[in-house]
Motif scaffolding. Sequence first.
Motif, PDB file in Angstrom:
ATOM      1  N   ALA A   1     -46.358 -36.956  12.776  1.00  0.00           N
ATOM      2  CA  ALA A   1     -47.363 -36.604  14.009  1.00  0.00           C
ATOM      3  C   ALA A   1     -47.089 -35.292  14.419  1.00  0.00           C
ATOM      4  N   THR A   2     -48.112 -34.828  14.974  1.00  0.00           N
ATOM      5  CA  THR A   2     -48.235 -33.455  15.529  1.00  0.00           C
ATOM      6  C   THR A   2     -48.429 -33.394  17.004  1.00  0.00           C
ATOM      7  N   ARG A   3     -48.779 -34.409  17.769  1.00  0.00           N
ATOM      8  CA  ARG A   3     -49.053 -34.653  19.102  1.00  0.00           C
ATOM      9  C   ARG A   3     -47.670 -34.895  19.708  1.00  0.00           C
ATOM     10  N   LEU A   4     -46.973 -33.847  20.333  1.00  0.00           N
ATOM     11  CA  LEU A   4     -45.533 -33.953  20.823  1.00  0.00           C
ATOM     12  C   LEU A   4     -45.499 -33.638  22.053  1.00  0.00           C
ATOM     13  N   PRO A   5     -44.949 -34.220  23.079  1.00  0.00           N
ATOM     14  CA  PRO A   5     -43.812 -35.280  22.628  1.00  0.00           C
ATOM     15  C   PRO A   5     -44.828 -36.487  22.556  1.00  0.00           C
ATOM     16  N   ARG A   6     -43.958 -37.541  21.966  1.00  0.00           N
ATOM     17  CA  ARG A   6     -44.695 -38.971  21.758  1.00  0.00           C
ATOM     18  C   ARG A   6     -45.005 -39.575  23.269  1.00  0.00           C
ATOM     19  N   PRO A   7     -46.149 -40.053  23.810  1.00  0.00           N
ATOM     20  CA  PRO A   7     -46.437 -40.850  25.069  1.00  0.00           C
ATOM     21  C   PRO A   7     -45.545 -41.931  25.243  1.00  0.00           C
ATOM     22  N   GLU A   8     -45.228 -42.173  26.498  1.00  0.00           N
ATOM     23  CA  GLU A   8     -44.206 -43.246  26.622  1.00  0.00           C
ATOM     24  C   GLU A   8     -44.859 -44.589  26.432  1.00  0.00           C
ATOM     25  N   ASN A   9     -46.069 -44.734  26.843  1.00  0.00           N
ATOM     26  CA  ASN A   9     -46.746 -46.074  26.568  1.00  0.00           C
ATOM     27  C   ASN A   9     -47.958 -45.673  25.653  1.00  0.00           C
ATOM     28  N   LEU A  10     -47.880 -46.107  24.525  1.00  0.00           N
ATOM     29  CA  LEU A  10     -48.892 -45.611  23.486  1.00  0.00           C
ATOM     30  C   LEU A  10     -50.434 -46.487  23.776  1.00  0.00           C
ATOM     31  N   VAL A  11     -50.238 -47.559  24.129  1.00  0.00           N
ATOM     32  CA  VAL A  11     -51.183 -48.508  24.505  1.00  0.00           C
ATOM     33  C   VAL A  11     -52.059 -48.032  25.709  1.00  0.00           C
ATOM     34  N   LYS A  12     -51.408 -47.738  26.693  1.00  0.00           N
ATOM     35  CA  LYS A  12     -52.165 -47.137  27.745  1.00  0.00           C
ATOM     36  C   LYS A  12     -52.819 -45.725  27.429  1.00  0.00           C
ATOM     37  N   TYR A  13     -52.049 -44.946  26.791  1.00  0.00           N
ATOM     38  CA  TYR A  13     -52.507 -43.762  26.101  1.00  0.00           C
ATOM     39  C   TYR A  13     -53.892 -43.957  25.255  1.00  0.00           C
ATOM     40  N   ALA A  14     -53.556 -44.784  24.293  1.00  0.00           N
ATOM     41  CA  ALA A  14     -54.993 -45.028  23.502  1.00  0.00           C
ATOM     42  C   ALA A  14     -56.109 -45.553  24.615  1.00  0.00           C
ATOM     43  N   GLU A  15     -55.797 -46.225  25.482  1.00  0.00           N
ATOM     44  CA  GLU A  15     -56.961 -46.824  26.063  1.00  0.00           C
ATOM     45  C   GLU A  15     -57.625 -45.686  26.907  1.00  0.00           C
ATOM     46  N   SER A  16     -56.763 -44.455  27.472  1.00  0.00           N
ATOM     47  CA  SER A  16     -57.249 -43.442  28.205  1.00  0.00           C
ATOM     48  C   SER A  16     -58.127 -42.367  27.306  1.00  0.00           C
ATOM     49  N   CYS A  17     -57.888 -42.552  25.965  1.00  0.00           N
ATOM     50  CA  CYS A  17     -58.633 -41.658  25.072  1.00  0.00           C
ATOM     51  C   CYS A  17     -59.765 -42.254  24.490  1.00  0.00           C
ATOM     52  N   MET A  18     -59.982 -43.499  24.936  1.00  0.00           N
ATOM     53  CA  MET A  18     -61.156 -44.252  24.437  1.00  0.00           C
ATOM     54  C   MET A  18     -62.536 -43.923  24.997  1.00  0.00           C
ATOM     55  N   TYR A  19     -63.795 -43.959  24.558  1.00  0.00           N
ATOM     56  CA  TYR A  19     -64.984 -43.569  25.038  1.00  0.00           C
ATOM     57  C   TYR A  19     -65.262 -44.483  26.137  1.00  0.00           C
ATOM     58  N   THR A  20     -65.915 -43.813  27.179  1.00  0.00           N
ATOM     59  CA  THR A  20     -66.415 -44.953  28.545  1.00  0.00           C
ATOM     60  C   THR A  20     -67.884 -44.386  28.443  1.00  0.00           C
ATOM     61  N   PRO A  21     -68.878 -45.222  28.556  1.00  0.00           N
ATOM     62  CA  PRO A  21     -70.249 -45.002  28.503  1.00  0.00           C
ATOM     63  C   PRO A  21     -70.787 -44.804  29.937  1.00  0.00           C
ATOM     64  N   ALA A  22     -69.964 -45.044  30.982  1.00  0.00           N
ATOM     65  CA  ALA A  22     -70.638 -44.831  32.379  1.00  0.00           C
ATOM     66  C   ALA A  22     -71.139 -43.441  32.542  1.00  0.00           C
ATOM     67  N   TYR A  23     -72.354 -43.565  33.350  1.00  0.00           N
ATOM     68  CA  TYR A  23     -73.057 -42.199  33.445  1.00  0.00           C
ATOM     69  C   TYR A  23     -72.062 -41.154  34.484  1.00  0.00           C
ATOM     70  N   ARG A  24     -72.286 -40.040  34.015  1.00  0.00           N
ATOM     71  CA  ARG A  24     -71.593 -38.998  34.981  1.00  0.00           C
ATOM     72  C   ARG A  24     -72.570 -38.394  35.852  1.00  0.00           C
ATOM     73  N   SER A  25     -71.773 -37.966  37.003  1.00  0.00           N
ATOM     74  CA  SER A  25     -72.333 -37.533  38.124  1.00  0.00           C
ATOM     75  C   SER A  25     -72.905 -35.898  37.883  1.00  0.00           C
ATOM     76  N   TYR A  26     -73.915 -35.618  38.236  1.00  0.00           N
ATOM     77  CA  TYR A  26     -74.273 -34.149  37.819  1.00  0.00           C
ATOM     78  C   TYR A  26     -74.533 -33.444  39.305  1.00  0.00           C
ATOM     79  N   ARG A  27     -73.954 -32.075  39.360  1.00  0.00           N
ATOM     80  CA  ARG A  27     -74.032 -31.505  40.840  1.00  0.00           C
ATOM     81  C   ARG A  27     -75.111 -30.678  40.628  1.00  0.00           C
TER      82      ARG A  27
END
Length: 479
Positions: free
Chosen positions: A453-479
């Motif tokens: 691995a080269t992403r250091l340090p290792r996240p404490e909770n890998l499941v939550k970190y994986a979920e946070s990195c997943m794509y979300t399809p919700a529309y973004r707000s444009y200003r």
Amino acid sequence: MLSGYNILRDPHHNKGLAFTEKERDAHYLRGLLPPIVVSQELQERKLMSSLRQYQVPLQRYVAMVDLQERNERLFFKLLIDNVEELLPVVYTPTVGEACQKYGSIFRRPQGLYISLKEKGKILEVLKNWPVWSVQVIVVTDGERILGLGDLGCQCLPITIDVGTNNEQLLNDEFYIGLRQRRARGQEYDDLLHEFMCAVKQQYGEKVLVQFEDFANHNAFDLLTRYSKTHLVFNDDIQAGTGIAELIALEMSRQTGTPIEQNREKIWLVDSKGLIVSSRLESLQHFKKPWAHDHEPVIKPSVLIGTSGVGKTFTQDVVETMASFNEKPVILALSNPTSQSECTAEEAYTWTKGRAIFASGSPFDPVEYEGKTFVPGQANNAYIFPGLGLGLVISGAIRVHNEMLLAASEALAQQVTQENFDKGLIYPPFKSIRKISAHIAANVAAKVYELGLATRLPRPENLVKYAESCMYTPAYRSYR
């Protein structure tokens, strides 16, 4: 940020009627849209209603592609929220027909086409792609698509076009690829090597390359050649004999026995029959570890079909297997449906309802003697999104078999007793994002454990970190 007419023609930013009043004023959209403002959820309901009116699966596929080309986030929201219904439309079995007819349904290019015409210029071609932060690449040369054979240039997302030996395509006026026989030997090797070097130069050491649907004679060589210098895997050959190797490896891990000893408990069958020692001289190199001395009778407990040759699990084979297994496991994994080793109905009928069955393409539920059996679907959509995510979030620099095993173990852990009681050996696909997060976490943990691995340090909770990195399809707000 685009404005006005252009934003409505950009699938990455277009929200259609979901642009708010403020957004319409800020981005010069007044008059370019009807006055009503609707939610993404209402757009989703409308499109699902429209899709369900199509009777022909290929029409649904084309409609989904059209949606992706005009509103990317709505496309993915539809797919995520209705994954069990729509996966067979955008994936097997419908995608096989789409590839066969791609020249006829082609509208606008979505991926990259790198042909022999681009030799010496591949790095320039990669720079033409509008996104620079590419982390995962799926590449094919189109020679062995599903169980359909050589489909040439009619596949995505990156196609290496070296010609085709498919006479029907060569004579098809709508074919979109090079009209020549497939390049072989040095010319082929040089083009692939230039591609692999250009990918690393453009996107860096940690870009993940998945070799998809290459014919065996190239697939094994490519994986061997680049697995030591690039982050690569091939789900097809790491599925065929690769399945056998991973089973033997897992048996060694659990029992402490040598892998050679465990290979002797696994028998392979190819187009010429059982792979045995007497055939050793004529076997391709990747089959040789599986050539054993033939016993008088082989009594398999699991049948796994990955050859792409349909109807090979005959009634005689299945009934014989069922005679010495209380719960015969039958995995007819070849795609598309026409190439499946047997159907779900055949498996349940020939085993008198005792089979544990799963297939690569979906089958409808089967009624047998008053009981309903729901066939499982065993395909790479369960494993490879999570595997890829785990490699990316850990910054892996190489792919090892242990990481594939980690992905398999994480998937197995998602199967509940309730699933088993229904004869299922895979969890419901509707939970695929949750499943993928756990697979990604397990794979990443293995990468860290192996010191790759080269992403250091290792996240404490890998499941939550994986979920946070997943794509979300919700529309973004444009200003």
